[in-house]
Design an enzyme around this catalytic site. Structure first.
Site, mmCIF file in Angstrom:
data_model
loop_
_atom_site.group_PDB
_atom_site.id
_atom_site.type_symbol
_atom_site.label_atom_id
_atom_site.label_comp_id
_atom_site.label_asym_id
_atom_site.label_seq_id
_atom_site.Cartn_x
_atom_site.Cartn_y
_atom_site.Cartn_z
ATOM 1 N N THR A 128 0.854 -1.194 0.000
ATOM 2 C CA THR A 128 0.000 0.000 0.000
ATOM 3 C C THR A 128 0.890 1.244 0.000
ATOM 4 O O THR A 128 0.665 2.180 -0.768
ATOM 5 C CB THR A 128 -0.912 -0.012 1.253
ATOM 6 N N ASN B 107 -6.199 -9.650 -7.474
ATOM 7 C CA ASN B 107 -6.266 -10.346 -6.179
ATOM 8 C C ASN B 107 -7.625 -10.963 -5.883
ATOM 9 O O ASN B 107 -7.742 -11.800 -5.003
ATOM 10 C CB ASN B 107 -5.869 -9.393 -5.043
ATOM 11 N N GLN C 163 0.446 -9.883 -6.084
ATOM 12 C CA GLN C 163 -0.020 -11.280 -6.135
ATOM 13 C C GLN C 163 0.884 -12.158 -7.001
ATOM 14 O O GLN C 163 0.624 -13.353 -7.129
ATOM 15 C CB GLN C 163 -1.460 -11.342 -6.668
ATOM 16 N N SER D 227 4.890 -7.252 -1.517
ATOM 17 C CA SER D 227 4.570 -7.268 -0.089
ATOM 18 C C SER D 227 4.901 -8.639 0.495
ATOM 19 O O SER D 227 4.417 -9.669 -0.007
ATOM 20 C CB SER D 227 3.079 -6.976 0.068
ATOM 21 N N ALA D 228 5.718 -8.649 1.562
ATOM 22 C CA ALA D 228 6.245 -9.913 2.085
ATOM 23 C C ALA D 228 5.166 -10.899 2.531
ATOM 24 O O ALA D 228 5.312 -12.108 2.369
ATOM 25 C CB ALA D 228 7.183 -9.615 3.264
ATOM 26 N N HIS D 229 4.064 -10.377 3.091
ATOM 27 C CA HIS D 229 3.099 -11.311 3.688
ATOM 28 C C HIS D 229 2.293 -12.091 2.656
ATOM 29 O O HIS D 229 1.538 -12.993 2.997
ATOM 30 C CB HIS D 229 2.190 -10.602 4.704
ATOM 31 N N THR E 83 13.540 4.612 10.838
ATOM 32 C CA THR E 83 14.438 3.489 11.139
ATOM 33 C C THR E 83 13.885 2.205 10.526
ATOM 34 O O THR E 83 12.700 1.903 10.646
ATOM 35 C CB THR E 83 14.607 3.355 12.665
ATOM 36 N N CYS F 199 -19.621 -4.657 2.695
ATOM 37 C CA CYS F 199 -20.847 -4.119 3.274
ATOM 38 C C CYS F 199 -20.776 -2.595 3.186
ATOM 39 O O CYS F 199 -19.936 -1.959 3.809
ATOM 40 C CB CYS F 199 -20.947 -4.578 4.721
#
Ligand code: PLP
Length: 374
Positions: A71, A151, A179, A199-201, A237, A327
């Site tokens: 993001t 995604n 993705q 993105s690592a996750h 940092t 929603c």
């Protein structure tokens, strides 16, 4: 039994990534900006990670910057390209992630940027003829922002084709590769890409660690102002353990790319077959013929009294998947992606997304549970 089929949302961490991060959190807690030995050790961890990430996409080391997430990477590229490269027009698609779409809304309101959205067909494929026409008609500096793989529904673009199209029109190309990086071969020497994000996750690394590739020829200004971290591009940092975890997870994904792809493709194919044989009147969303993400399968079930509770009931049965709706003001609505492909709003969509750590047994269990709740 608990089954995790929401890997497009986030992925479980690899044990070796957890170990590496623990080691760093325990022993290498220095600040990379400090000149003493603890600082130098931390700095070398970050620089080694940069080397690994640059190798994964065939970039040079100076073109990789670590961020807190994709993001942030996407915000950085879009906002700073406008400022640093005097972008006047952006071409994007209606099926981008909200971190792109909402940033574009901001740029329209605050920076007077003209945005055009290229249409997608009912499978989520980008209309390349329209993209070419929009590029022909653009005056001034133009940036194209189109994701590599969607995604929600998994439709993919041909990275080289879109990159070449942008290059032939002297437009910059930003690609959200969240993705796909680590899952598909991405070589920035072969595909003309100006910017990409990861993105690592999404590849079995930690949350809160992302990166951005910025081609040397289109360097942009700093995003977060402060210290001189990330060569003045992104002050703050560094998340040393997160960055090391990102690099190790990406290295592992790249080393096992074909083997993981084959496994996931097989899982998807057999899950799809089981769905078709056990359920009537289901629809698969997104491109199913070629150019689709193997780890994503978006399925719509017919309307019915039980359809509304599908994701919740799956969760109760121990199966974690994602719904294709949001929603809004108390009303369930199809997501912006499903709306863009003209998905019938009365159907309930579930996105199942796989990792190489899922098993056939889990998929059979999921089908059994689904039979009981549809
Ligand atoms: N882009 C795409 C295509 C995504 O799937 C996601 C996460 O779901 C993001 C961007 C945002 O990534 P992050 O969670 O690192 O902010």
């Amino acid at each position: 039994m608990r089954v995790y089929l929401d890997n497009a949302s986030t992925t479980p961490l690899l044990p070796e990534v957890i170990n590496k991060m623990n080691e760093i959190l325990n022993d290498d807690f220095g600040n990379p900006s400090s000149i003493h030995s603890y600082g130098r050790r931390a700095k070398s961890i970050v620089e080694n990670a940069r080397k690994i990430v640059s190798k994964a996409i065939n970039a040079s080391i100076g073109e990789i910057f670590f961020t807190s997430s994709a993001t942030e990477s996407n915000n950085m590229v879009l906002k700073n390209a406008v400022d640093s490269l005097q972008i006047k027009k952006i071409i994007s698609s209606p099926t981008e992630h909200h971190c792109v779409l909402h940033t574009l809304d901001y740029l329209v309101k605050n920076k007077n940027i003209e945005i055009s959205y290229v249409h997608v067909d009912n499978q989520g494929n980008i209309n390349l003829t329209e993209l070419s026409k929009l590029l022909d008609a653009s005056e001034g500096r133009t940036l194209v922002s189109i994701m590599h793989g969607n995604n929600e529904i998994g439709s993919m673009i041909d990275l080289i084709k879109v990159g070449e199209l942008c290059r032939s029109h002297e437009a910059y190309f930003h690609c959200d590769t969240v993705q796909t990086v680590g899952k598909y071969n991405i070589d920035v020497q072969k595909s003309p890409i100006s910017f990409l994000s990861g993105s690592a996750h999404k590849f079995h690394g930690p949350k809160g660690a992302g990166f951005v590739y910025i081609n040397n020829e289109n360097m942009i200004g700093p995003f977060i102002h402060g210290g001189s971290q990330e060569r003045n591009m992104r002050a703050g940092t560094e998340n040393v353990a997160g960055i090391a975890g990102l690099a190790l997870a990406l290295e592992n994904s790249c080393a096992n790319m074909q083997n993981h792809y084959d496994k996931i493709y097989k899982l998807r194919t057999s899950f799809k077959k089981l769905l078709v044989s056990e359920f009537d009147d289901i629809i698969f969303n997104g491109n199913q013929d070629n150019n689709f993400l193997a780890h994503i399968l978006s399925v719509s079930f017919p309307p019915g009294p039980k359809a509304d509770m599908l994701v919740l009931n799956l969760d109760i049965a121990g199966i974690c998947a994602s719904s294709g709706s949001a929603c809004t003001a108390g009303i369930e609505e199809d997501s912006h992606v499903l709306q863009a492909i003209n998905h019938p709003n009365n159907r309930k969509t579930i996105r199942f997304s796989f990792s190489p750590f899922n098993t056939e047994k889990e998929l059979i269990y999921t089908i059994e549970q689904l039979k009981g709740i549809t």
